[in-house]
Design a protein around this motif. Structure first.
Motif, PDB file in Angstrom:
ATOM      1  N   PHE A   2       0.806  -1.215   0.000  1.00 51.70           N
ATOM      2  CA  PHE A   2       0.000   0.000   0.000  1.00 51.70           C
ATOM      3  C   PHE A   2       0.845   1.274   0.000  1.00 51.70           C
ATOM      4  CE2 PHE A   2      -2.926  -3.109   2.032  1.00 51.70           C
ATOM      5  CZ  PHE A   2      -3.921  -3.074   1.063  1.00 51.70           C
ATOM      6  N   GLY A   3       2.146   1.146   0.090  1.00 48.63           N
ATOM      7  CA  GLY A   3       3.009   2.317   0.058  1.00 48.63           C
ATOM      8  C   GLY A   3       3.003   3.132   1.335  1.00 48.63           C
ATOM      9  N   PHE A   4       2.746   2.479   2.477  1.00 53.41           N
ATOM     10  CA  PHE A   4       2.792   3.197   3.750  1.00 53.41           C
ATOM     11  C   PHE A   4       4.232   3.603   4.059  1.00 53.41           C
ATOM     12  CE2 PHE A   4      -0.866   0.246   5.268  1.00 53.41           C
ATOM     13  CZ  PHE A   4      -1.767   0.942   4.489  1.00 53.41           C
ATOM     14  N   LYS A   5       4.403   4.832   4.553  1.00 52.18           N
ATOM     15  CA  LYS A   5       5.727   5.251   5.019  1.00 52.18           C
ATOM     16  C   LYS A   5       6.025   4.668   6.393  1.00 52.18           C
ATOM     17  CE  LYS A   5       6.374   7.859   1.408  1.00 52.18           C
ATOM     18  NZ  LYS A   5       7.370   7.498   0.367  1.00 52.18           N
ATOM     19  N   SER A   6       4.988   4.582   7.206  1.00 51.90           N
ATOM     20  CA  SER A   6       5.114   4.022   8.552  1.00 51.90           C
ATOM     21  C   SER A   6       3.709   3.741   9.054  1.00 51.90           C
ATOM     22  CB  SER A   6       5.834   4.999   9.494  1.00 51.90           C
ATOM     23  OG  SER A   6       5.107   6.223   9.599  1.00 51.90           O
ATOM     24  N   ILE A   7       3.619   3.131  10.234  1.00 50.52           N
ATOM     25  CA  ILE A   7       2.314   2.823  10.813  1.00 50.52           C
ATOM     26  C   ILE A   7       2.262   3.242  12.271  1.00 50.52           C
ATOM     27  CG2 ILE A   7       2.040   0.831   9.284  1.00 50.52           C
ATOM     28  CD1 ILE A   7       2.355  -0.843  12.050  1.00 50.52           C
ATOM     29  N   VAL A   8       1.056   3.467  12.757  1.00 51.87           N
ATOM     30  CA  VAL A   8       0.738   3.471  14.181  1.00 51.87           C
ATOM     31  C   VAL A   8      -0.095   2.221  14.394  1.00 51.87           C
ATOM     32  CG1 VAL A   8      -0.510   4.590  16.049  1.00 51.87           C
ATOM     33  CG2 VAL A   8       0.827   5.967  14.444  1.00 51.87           C
ATOM     34  N   GLY A   9       0.424   1.281  15.159  1.00 46.97           N
ATOM     35  CA  GLY A   9      -0.230  -0.009  15.321  1.00 46.97           C
ATOM     36  C   GLY A   9      -1.137  -0.051  16.539  1.00 46.97           C
ATOM     37  N   ILE A  10      -2.273  -0.714  16.396  1.00 44.66           N
ATOM     38  CA  ILE A  10      -3.171  -0.987  17.516  1.00 44.66           C
ATOM     39  C   ILE A  10      -3.389  -2.494  17.544  1.00 44.66           C
ATOM     40  CG2 ILE A  10      -5.405  -0.550  18.593  1.00 44.66           C
ATOM     41  CD1 ILE A  10      -5.614   2.006  16.986  1.00 44.66           C
ATOM     42  N   GLY A  11      -2.900  -3.149  18.566  1.00 47.84           N
ATOM     43  CA  GLY A  11      -3.000  -4.600  18.654  1.00 47.84           C
ATOM     44  C   GLY A  11      -3.601  -5.038  19.971  1.00 47.84           C
TER      45      GLY A  11
END
Length: 384
Positions: A135-144
């Protein structure tokens, strides 16, 4: 990419609407609140296909919000109530949102073939770079949550440059010892799989009272998750190893999360001890520990409003300032929701919606500013 499919669907109603609390009737988890077009993708990874659901497109260098559910659930069962909270929608409409389903756990997933080797927890984490790249994300904020929190933490340890922040609910950083492993095996012989999973998801009080939410999830786990596939995921989660992280200076060549993290657990939740230990392994300068009262084992379901508020301040502490509509304000409308990228800050921000538990050392200074943000010292515990 081979094996990829697009499908649009409209959300009409959350699984457990907050306004109805735990007295909600059984809802079909295929229904949602109307919040825009979502697309389903099957993405090829080094360890097999991965089912994801995405809304929106990457915008500049802004991170994507990426979620990973707990064992026994899928993205709908785990996150519907939370992401359809009105204030949460004000936040997420400014980000691309990507929900990841563990292999074979999404609704309608075909049964895995006999002899299929389910990916290890490390391999499940190793599948996520394919999603980021696709998807071409530069980075993520993850919720797990639970198993998903473990997977996202492992992902952040292996690929720290791809993770800008983590919200980890009910994380247990420890592998199963022999006694725990034997107890799990015995439970598998004496209890049906859904009941075994429910004991992982909910507090003993919730199970003993057989609350509406427990009844709801017992039926949903039975009816919407392939039981053979669930058993594979459950076995792999219970075969996990310790997350190899330690606070700097505690051991030689200590390695821990580099990104800001917010740890969340409910009072008397099955994972409470594990979350406390995880907190001891993280950098205190960028870790927030949130203990939520009266939330049971699944705070994102029972207290979505309070968790949304905490998430908003977590983003603010990272440098994303949210001017979101607050339904509790009676003094007229507030500025429409917008997100502004500021200079990156490692300071965590949080406001407690209730009392602050004084049983542990912490600092909390409330602010009466227009943003309503209480600046707090980095590692803390808040009961709300």
């Amino acid at each position: 990419m081979a094996g990829m499919k697009d499908q649009q669907f409209t959300e009409e109603k959350p699984l457990l609407p907050e306004s109805r609390g735990q007295e909600t009737e059984m809802e079909n988890c295929d229904t949602f609140v109307a919040t825009g077009d979502w697309k389903e993708h099957d993405i090829e990874t080094p360890y097999g296909m991965l089912h994801v659901v995405i809304r929106g497109a990457p915008k500049g260098n802004k991170p994507a919000i990426l979620t990973y559910h707990d064992v026994g659930l899928n993205h709908k069962l785990c996150f519907n109530t939370f992401f359809h909270n009105e204030d949460m929608q004000e936040i997420t409409k400014h980000f691309v949102v990507c929900h990841v389903d563990a292999p074979g756990q999404h609704i309608g997933a075909p049964q895995m073939p006999q002899g299929y080797q389910y990916p290890t927890m490390d391999q499940l984490a190793g599948m996520l770079p394919s999603v980021v790249q696709h998807f071409g994300f530069k980075s993520i904020v993850g919720i797990g949550v639970g198993a998903g929190a473990y997977i996202l933490a492992k992902f952040a340890l292996i690929f720290p440059d791809l993770v800008e922040g983590l919200v980890l609910l009910n994380i247990d950083p420890n592998g199963k010892g022999w006694i725990d492993w034997a107890a799990t095996k015995l439970s598998g012989f004496t209890s049906a799989l859904p009941d075994t999973v429910l004991a992982h998801l909910f507090s003993q009080e919730e199970l003993m009272n057989n609350t509406e939410i427990v009844q709801t999830y017992r039926q949903q786990i039975n009816n919407t998750v392939n039981q053979f596939n669930l058993q594979l995921f459950w076995n792999m989660y219970n075969s996990r190893r310790d997350l190899e992280m330690n606070r700097s200076g505690s051991v030689l060549n200590a390695k821990t999360l580099r990104c800001p993290a917010m740890l969340v657990v409910g009072d008397n939740a099955p994972a409470e001890e594990g979350v406390v230990e995880c907190n001891s392994k993280l950098d205190p300068t960028n870790t927030t520990f949130l203990k939520m009262a009266d939330s049971g084992g699944m705070p994102q379901i029972t207290q979505p409003g309070k968790l949304t508020e905490a998430f908003k301040y977590f983003l603010q502490g990272m440098g994303y300032i949210a001017y979101v509509k607050d339904r509790r304000m009676s003094g007229g409308p507030v500025p429409s929701a917008s997100m502004t990228r500021l200079v990156r800050s490692r300071t965590a921000s949080l406001t407690s919606a209730g009392s602050v538990d004084g049983s542990r050392n912490r600092a909390c200074t409330n602010s009466d500013s227009s943003e309503g943000v209480g600046q707090v010292s980095h590692t803390m515990e808040v009961s709300c």
